[in-house]
Design a protein around this motif. Structure first.
Motif, PDB file in Angstrom:
ATOM      1  N   TRP A 107      -0.666   1.129  12.286  1.00 37.06           N
ATOM      2  CA  TRP A 107      -0.961  -0.167  11.699  1.00 37.06           C
ATOM      3  C   TRP A 107      -2.465  -0.306  11.441  1.00 37.06           C
ATOM      4  O   TRP A 107      -2.897  -0.635  10.332  1.00 37.06           O
ATOM      5  CB  TRP A 107      -0.471  -1.262  12.658  1.00 37.06           C
ATOM      6  CG  TRP A 107      -0.483  -2.646  12.083  1.00 37.06           C
ATOM      7  CD1 TRP A 107      -0.784  -3.008  10.796  1.00 37.06           C
ATOM      8  CD2 TRP A 107      -0.177  -3.859  12.767  1.00 37.06           C
ATOM      9  NE1 TRP A 107      -0.682  -4.367  10.644  1.00 37.06           N
ATOM     10  CE2 TRP A 107      -0.309  -4.904  11.843  1.00 37.06           C
ATOM     11  CE3 TRP A 107       0.203  -4.157  14.072  1.00 37.06           C
ATOM     12  CZ2 TRP A 107      -0.085  -6.240  12.197  1.00 37.06           C
ATOM     13  CZ3 TRP A 107       0.431  -5.478  14.405  1.00 37.06           C
ATOM     14  CH2 TRP A 107       0.288  -6.498  13.484  1.00 37.06           C
ATOM     15  N   LEU A 108      -3.266  -0.015  12.462  1.00 38.43           N
ATOM     16  CA  LEU A 108      -4.717  -0.109  12.321  1.00 38.43           C
ATOM     17  C   LEU A 108      -5.254   0.959  11.374  1.00 38.43           C
ATOM     18  O   LEU A 108      -6.199   0.707  10.615  1.00 38.43           O
ATOM     19  CB  LEU A 108      -5.373   0.008  13.695  1.00 38.43           C
ATOM     20  CG  LEU A 108      -5.031  -1.116  14.691  1.00 38.43           C
ATOM     21  CD1 LEU A 108      -5.681  -0.840  16.039  1.00 38.43           C
ATOM     22  CD2 LEU A 108      -5.459  -2.465  14.142  1.00 38.43           C
ATOM     23  N   MET A 145      -6.788   1.138   3.777  1.00 42.27           N
ATOM     24  CA  MET A 145      -6.740   0.167   2.691  1.00 42.27           C
ATOM     25  C   MET A 145      -8.082  -0.531   2.515  1.00 42.27           C
ATOM     26  O   MET A 145      -8.524  -0.781   1.387  1.00 42.27           O
ATOM     27  CB  MET A 145      -5.636  -0.848   2.964  1.00 42.27           C
ATOM     28  CG  MET A 145      -5.374  -1.813   1.818  1.00 42.27           C
ATOM     29  SD  MET A 145      -3.825  -2.727   2.026  1.00 42.27           S
ATOM     30  CE  MET A 145      -4.076  -3.456   3.647  1.00 42.27           C
ATOM     31  N   ALA A 146      -8.770  -0.829   3.624  1.00 42.75           N
ATOM     32  CA  ALA A 146     -10.084  -1.472   3.549  1.00 42.75           C
ATOM     33  C   ALA A 146     -11.111  -0.559   2.884  1.00 42.75           C
ATOM     34  O   ALA A 146     -11.942  -1.015   2.091  1.00 42.75           O
ATOM     35  CB  ALA A 146     -10.554  -1.872   4.947  1.00 42.75           C
ATOM     36  N   ALA A 172      -9.794   5.820  -4.972  1.00 43.24           N
ATOM     37  CA  ALA A 172      -9.781   4.530  -4.293  1.00 43.24           C
ATOM     38  C   ALA A 172      -8.411   3.873  -4.387  1.00 43.24           C
ATOM     39  O   ALA A 172      -7.916   3.287  -3.409  1.00 43.24           O
ATOM     40  CB  ALA A 172     -10.849   3.618  -4.900  1.00 43.24           C
ATOM     41  N   PHE A 173      -7.773   3.971  -5.547  1.00 47.84           N
ATOM     42  CA  PHE A 173      -6.434   3.409  -5.708  1.00 47.84           C
ATOM     43  C   PHE A 173      -5.429   4.127  -4.815  1.00 47.84           C
ATOM     44  O   PHE A 173      -4.551   3.490  -4.207  1.00 47.84           O
ATOM     45  CB  PHE A 173      -5.999   3.509  -7.169  1.00 47.84           C
ATOM     46  CG  PHE A 173      -4.590   3.057  -7.436  1.00 47.84           C
ATOM     47  CD1 PHE A 173      -4.280   1.709  -7.475  1.00 47.84           C
ATOM     48  CD2 PHE A 173      -3.571   3.979  -7.633  1.00 47.84           C
ATOM     49  CE1 PHE A 173      -2.974   1.281  -7.701  1.00 47.84           C
ATOM     50  CE2 PHE A 173      -2.268   3.567  -7.866  1.00 47.84           C
ATOM     51  CZ  PHE A 173      -1.977   2.210  -7.902  1.00 47.84           C
ATOM     52  N   ILE A 174      -5.554   5.444  -4.716  1.00 47.44           N
ATOM     53  CA  ILE A 174      -4.657   6.212  -3.844  1.00 47.44           C
ATOM     54  C   ILE A 174      -4.839   5.784  -2.393  1.00 47.44           C
ATOM     55  O   ILE A 174      -3.866   5.644  -1.639  1.00 47.44           O
ATOM     56  CB  ILE A 174      -4.922   7.718  -4.022  1.00 47.44           C
ATOM     57  CG1 ILE A 174      -4.564   8.158  -5.447  1.00 47.44           C
ATOM     58  CG2 ILE A 174      -4.125   8.527  -3.000  1.00 47.44           C
ATOM     59  CD1 ILE A 174      -4.903   9.593  -5.754  1.00 47.44           C
ATOM     60  N   ALA A 176      -1.704   0.698   2.282  1.00 49.75           N
ATOM     61  CA  ALA A 176      -0.735  -0.400   2.271  1.00 49.75           C
ATOM     62  C   ALA A 176       0.622   0.061   2.798  1.00 49.75           C
ATOM     63  O   ALA A 176       1.261  -0.643   3.586  1.00 49.75           O
ATOM     64  CB  ALA A 176      -0.595  -0.957   0.854  1.00 49.75           C
ATOM     65  N   VAL A 177       1.064   1.244   2.384  1.00 48.33           N
ATOM     66  CA  VAL A 177       2.344   1.774   2.852  1.00 48.33           C
ATOM     67  C   VAL A 177       2.305   2.012   4.368  1.00 48.33           C
ATOM     68  O   VAL A 177       3.228   1.636   5.103  1.00 48.33           O
ATOM     69  CB  VAL A 177       2.697   3.072   2.103  1.00 48.33           C
ATOM     70  CG1 VAL A 177       3.920   3.738   2.719  1.00 48.33           C
ATOM     71  CG2 VAL A 177       2.951   2.777   0.628  1.00 48.33           C
TER      72      VAL A 177
END
Length: 315
Positions: free
Chosen positions: A30-31, A37-38, A64-66, A72-73
């Protein structure tokens, strides 16, 4: 015959262990997903992408998008596993197991299709690398990625060789007419490390593709293209990677069988375990479930514990 008190104690111990194991395991993911993502969002912010989305020439190849998608996943899967285990929510645990199963299915499908459609994969890799070369100076993330591929990973230059850098407007030989110092050159990541070199010479690739270049160009830059270098890397590492994957998969299946058997014995300890049944389960599991991950097993077992406990409350 075990008493009800002993049954409840054993049942509770199994549930508690699985609960906090899933919780602790998924807190890390989770972290980690949140952090990845950050980083991706921060990279987009530094490139001022959010205020000018037209700069995304090829979003599928944007590092960056990857990072944002992967983060997110990972965040969503870790969230469902973490909260589902902590709150003993069977819906979230089911979603957690389904997400992991979908990922495994996609990975297996990608691996199978990769072997079947090798030529198509090669074409896609060539097209992606060409896009990297064309936009080398436009996106710092893609620039850093291609520099790492050429210098840090494959020790190569271009797709088929250094001549492929003629696709970039800065390295095109005709750019010398407009004063580009990089014309008829290659990026520094194409350069071979030189003896006693402490600091990389960022201008080492200047003029190396000019016909009148003095000296031996093969001693300065890599002549091998990255497409061939990538194929050689896959061929060389295929057996070790496949062996490690199979070994991890078998270990995961064996752990699953141990946990399921332990759950079976502690929950229905009035029935003596049958050794032949255990061996049969192992054989079937290795044959048809060799890629199932440990998280699916834990989630399913915890759900079974929760349902068993609820059924006792209804009696």
């Amino acid at each position: 015959m075990p008493t009800n008190r002993k049954y409840r104690r054993d049942h509770s111990e199994v549930s508690c262990c699985l609960k906090y194991l899933i919780f602790g395991f998924n807190v890390i993911f989770w972290l980690t997903g949140l952090g990845i993502m950050a980083v991706g969002i921060w990279a987009w912010t530094e490139k001022d992408t959010f205020s000018n989305l037209q700069r995304l020439t090829n979003v599928a190849l944007d590092p960056a998008f990857i990072l944002i998608v992967a983060g997110a996943v990972t965040f969503i899967i870790g969230f469902t596993g973490c909260v589902g285990a902590l709150r003993e929510n069977t819906v979230l645990l089911s979603a957690y197991a389904i997400f992991l199963a979908i990922l495994l299915l996609l990975e297996m499908t990608a691996g199978i299709l990769g072997f079947i459609f090798k030529d198509w994969i090669k074409q896609q890799a060539t097209g992606g690398f060409q896009a990297f070369i064309v936009h080398y100076r436009d996106d710092p993330d893609q620039q850093n990625l291609i520099d790492w591929i050429q210098e840090g990973w494959l020790q190569c230059c271009g797709i088929e060789g250094p001549k492929d850098w003629d696709r970039n407007i800065y390295f095109n030989c005709s750019s010398a007419e407009v004063g580009s110092r990089e014309a008829c050159g290659v990026p520094f990541s194409c350069c071979k490390p030189q003896p006693n070199e402490i600091i990389k010479n960022k201008q080492c690739g200047y003029d190396v593709r000019k016909p009148d270049y003095p000296g031996d160009r093969s001693m300065v830059v890599y002549e091998r293209g990255c497409l061939r270098a990538g194929e050689e890397w896959v061929e060389y590492n295929l057996i070790p990677v496949a062996g490690a994957t199979v070994g991890i998969a078998i270990l995961q299946v064996q752990l699953r069988i141990v946990i399921i058997t332990f759950y079976y014995v502690t929950t229905f300890s009035a029935r003596p375990p049958v050794s032949w049944a255990c061996y049969g389960i192992k054989g079937v599991a290795v044959g048809i479930a060799f890629l199932q991950i440990l998280g699916i097993c834990f989630a399913q077992n915890l759900r079974a514990d929760i349902f068993a406990q609820k059924s006792k409350w209804g009696r």
